[in-house]
Motif scaffolding. Structure first.
Motif, PDB file in Angstrom:
ATOM      1  N   LEU A  30      -6.678   8.685  17.959  1.00  0.00           N
ATOM      2  CA  LEU A  30      -7.453   7.461  17.730  1.00  0.00           C
ATOM      3  C   LEU A  30      -7.894   6.893  19.071  1.00  0.00           C
ATOM      4  N   PRO A  31      -8.995   6.114  19.081  1.00  0.00           N
ATOM      5  CA  PRO A  31      -9.426   5.496  20.344  1.00  0.00           C
ATOM      6  C   PRO A  31      -8.326   4.597  20.908  1.00  0.00           C
ATOM      7  N   MET A  32      -8.225   4.578  22.239  1.00  0.00           N
ATOM      8  CA  MET A  32      -7.131   3.847  22.862  1.00  0.00           C
ATOM      9  C   MET A  32      -7.232   2.344  22.662  1.00  0.00           C
ATOM     10  N   GLU A  33      -8.450   1.838  22.387  1.00  0.00           N
ATOM     11  CA  GLU A  33      -8.589   0.390  22.209  1.00  0.00           C
ATOM     12  C   GLU A  33      -7.851  -0.096  20.968  1.00  0.00           C
ATOM     13  N   THR A  34      -7.460   0.843  20.086  1.00  0.00           N
ATOM     14  CA  THR A  34      -6.722   0.438  18.889  1.00  0.00           C
ATOM     15  C   THR A  34      -5.215   0.400  19.129  1.00  0.00           C
ATOM     16  N   TYR A  35      -4.772   0.769  20.336  1.00  0.00           N
ATOM     17  CA  TYR A  35      -3.333   0.869  20.605  1.00  0.00           C
ATOM     18  C   TYR A  35      -2.717  -0.501  20.903  1.00  0.00           C
ATOM     19  N   SER A  36      -1.434  -0.623  20.615  1.00  0.00           N
ATOM     20  CA  SER A  36      -0.690  -1.798  21.064  1.00  0.00           C
ATOM     21  C   SER A  36      -0.334  -1.592  22.537  1.00  0.00           C
ATOM     22  N   SER A  37       0.133  -2.666  23.206  1.00  0.00           N
ATOM     23  CA  SER A  37       0.417  -2.524  24.636  1.00  0.00           C
ATOM     24  C   SER A  37       1.547  -1.529  24.862  1.00  0.00           C
ATOM     25  N   GLY A  38       2.498  -1.477  23.944  1.00  0.00           N
ATOM     26  CA  GLY A  38       3.592  -0.520  24.076  1.00  0.00           C
ATOM     27  C   GLY A  38       3.096   0.908  23.975  1.00  0.00           C
ATOM     28  N   MET A  39       2.176   1.151  23.018  1.00  0.00           N
ATOM     29  CA  MET A  39       1.630   2.503  22.852  1.00  0.00           C
ATOM     30  C   MET A  39       0.847   2.915  24.093  1.00  0.00           C
ATOM     31  N   ARG A  40       0.113   1.948  24.646  1.00  0.00           N
ATOM     32  CA  ARG A  40      -0.671   2.224  25.836  1.00  0.00           C
ATOM     33  C   ARG A  40       0.242   2.598  27.006  1.00  0.00           C
ATOM     34  N   ALA A  41       1.352   1.855  27.132  1.00  0.00           N
ATOM     35  CA  ALA A  41       2.283   2.124  28.226  1.00  0.00           C
ATOM     36  C   ALA A  41       2.895   3.511  28.090  1.00  0.00           C
TER      37      ALA A  41
END
Lengths: 241, 306
Positions: free
Chosen positions: A144-155
């Motif tokens: 999925l596009p990264m803009e849909t991630y939570s901050s934890g998922m991004r980290a």
């Protein structure tokens, strides 16, 4: 073990870093009125002398604005030094919460680009890709596009990309603070493996428990100076006092 | 409020020992512990820099491809827009100059003439503007990863080149539709495409460096290009309007005039003087060499937000 017997990974000698910050006032107005230009110089690191041996794991503590992140960033060569000398065995990898990833792209596309940016060839990157995607524990969300991630998922994504190449010297800035407990344990394990393979780690954190668990030595920074440098327990006892 | 304890020097090291170690690097264990260390932030020799850049060619290609792929992600038609944009642009010119105003400014097949001028000009403008933004827009990436910074303007130029492909297709279709069959002069098109990109990249590198110090440039660039738009013979034929030889040769000082005239020479069979060719080859070389060295001279500072 005596740190001096081991070869050095990083040597800082009187390292100074200054930031210049321009205010929102246009420079021209000051020039026309003959005022001194409204440029603030922040002296973030003011003469730090520090030796880090290969395989050492060092915690860095200090209040906000004490120069911890700036010192680590200077070690990667992205910030020019205002004074002193900074020697490294290999260029360190900096891992911070400010993820420099592309929000519209999927997690997988970001992994690919992150690996290529670190100098892998296309084939090498494709070979590494599944293992890195797997480590993120994102499951189907990795497509999925990264803009849909939570901050934890991004980290998690960022951590997985930066540690994929097992850099010799790894600088970690609060990056483990985000993410759930399972991932924190997983990333702590990866750092431990990294150290076991003679990797060097510098860890900036406000989580003293984490520093106690992962670091045998700790440096305490205050207003750009080292105020204490020694065994973790000793330094943290003084820091907490 | 914490009271910092007194500074303790790091274990086993003082300034004096370091100096002696530096004067005699082979002096026992003190010297050997710094063996294999190098200073961060030192300038990379040109050869190493270019090799680093070359090693990241997969990265340089992949980023613009992925960017293009997601550019129209939130639209209904998606990447059809890459092709639709130039088609709609030509449709507007057709409507305005073919139906509403009977105006050809002394040029045969004005629509084809205009299309080439506008598309080549805009391609140069887009490449330079994207290059100018590439450094300030990627400060996060610059601070997080170590790589030759020229990769950013180069990558953005490659991205502009890729998105020019559908534009080129439309441009060639328009000229062929006007009865200009592909001829031998088409063989120069790869070279002209290279010259156009090289000029955009060179000017983009210089603009990226200037824009990092003075963000004002971003506001000035559109007006500079607007001025060049009218000076480069995009809308009219310089040969038709300017009779004086000296004045006409002055136009060769404008890289965009040279490039546009060379493209028209290749596609429409119009004339191009020796000066135009000198400019078409010379300007890209000059801007590329000058822009690259200007960019590299400030390489170390791009991570510090000005």
């Amino acid at each position: 073990m005596n740190a001096r017997a081991r070869p050095l990974a990083v040597r800082c000698t009187d390292v100074e870093v200054r930031y210049t910050i321009r205010s929102h006032r246009p420079l021209l107005r000051d020039l026309l009125r003959g005022n001194p230009p409204d440029i603030t110089t922040v002296h973030a690191v003011r003469g730090v002398t520090l030796d880090v041996a290969v395989g050492e794991s060092i915690g860095v503590v200090g209040p906000n604005g004490s120069g911890k992140t700036t010192l680590l960033q200077a070690m990667t060569g992205v910030l020019p030094l205002a004074g002193g000398e900074l020697l490294v065995r290999s260029l360190p990898t900096f891992l911070g919460v400010k993820a420099a990833l592309r929000p519209r792209m999927t997690g997988r596309a970001n992994i690919r680009i992150g690996l290529l940016a670190q100098g892998l060839t296309r084939d090498e990157a494709e070979a590494q890709l599944p293992a890195v995607a797997d480590f993120t524990d994102l499951g189907p969300a990795v497509d999925l596009p990264m803009e849909t991630y939570s901050s934890g998922m991004r980290a998690r994504l960022h951590f997985a990309i930066a540690t994929a190449l097992t850099p010799e010297i790894l600088l970690v800035d609060e990056a483990l603070a985000v993410g759930d407990r399972t991932f924190r344990e997983k990333s702590a394990r990866r750092l431990a493996e990294h150290r076991a393979a003679a990797g060097t780690v510098l860890l900036v954190s406000h989580n003293l428990g984490e520093i106690r668990r992962s670091c045998e030595r700790t440096v305490w920074l205050h207003e750009g100076h080292i105020v204490a440098d020694g065994p973790t327990e000793e330094v943290l006892r003084a820091y907490e006092a | 409020m914490v009271t910092p304890p007194i500074y303790r020097p790091p274990p086993g090291r003082s300034g004096r020992r370091l100096r002696s170690a530096m004067m005699r690097p082979s002096d026992g264990p003190t010297g050997s512990e710094t063996d294999g260390l190098f200073a961060v932030g030192r300038a990379t020799p040109l050869g190493v820099y270019l090799r680093d850049l070359w090693r990241r060619r997969d990265y340089l290609l992949r980023v613009p491809v992925e960017d293009l792929r997601v550019q129209h992600a939130h639209t209904l038609l998606g990447n059809l827009w890459l092709l639709l944009n130039p088609i709609l642009q030509v449709a507007v010119y057709l409507l305005v100059f073919g139906v509403l105003i009977e105006l050809d400014r002394g040029v045969e097949d004005y629509l084809a003439f205009l299309t080439i001028g506008v598309f080549v000009f805009h391609q140069a403008q887009r490449t330079v503007s994207a290059g100018a933004r590439s450094v300030v827009a990627n400060v996060g990436l610059i601070r997080a990863l170590r790589f030759p910074r020229a990769a950013l303007p180069v990558g953005s130029a490659i991205g502009q080149l890729l998105s020019f492909t559908p534009v080129l297709v439309v441009m060639l279709s328009v000229t062929v539709a006007h009865g200009y069959a592909p001829g031998l002069r088409w063989l120069t098109l790869p070279g002209l495409l290279f010259a156009l990109t090289a000029f955009g990249l060179g000017a983009g590198l210089a603009a990226a460096r200037a824009n990092h110090t003075y963000r004002d440039l971003e506001n000035l660039l559109p007006f500079l290009f607007r001025l060049l738009f009218y000076l480069s013979g995009v809308l009219y034929s310089v040969e038709h309007f300017v009779d004086d030889d000296v004045l006409r040769s002055l136009f060769a000082l404008d890289p965009l005039y040279c490039l546009i005239t060379a493209w028209r020479w290749a596609l429409l069979g119009t004339e191009a003087s020796g000066l135009v060719w000198a400019g078409t080859i010379g300007w890209p070389v000059i801007t590329l060499v000058g822009g690259f060295s200007a960019f590299r001279s400030r390489e170390a500072t791009y991570g510090s937000g000005a």
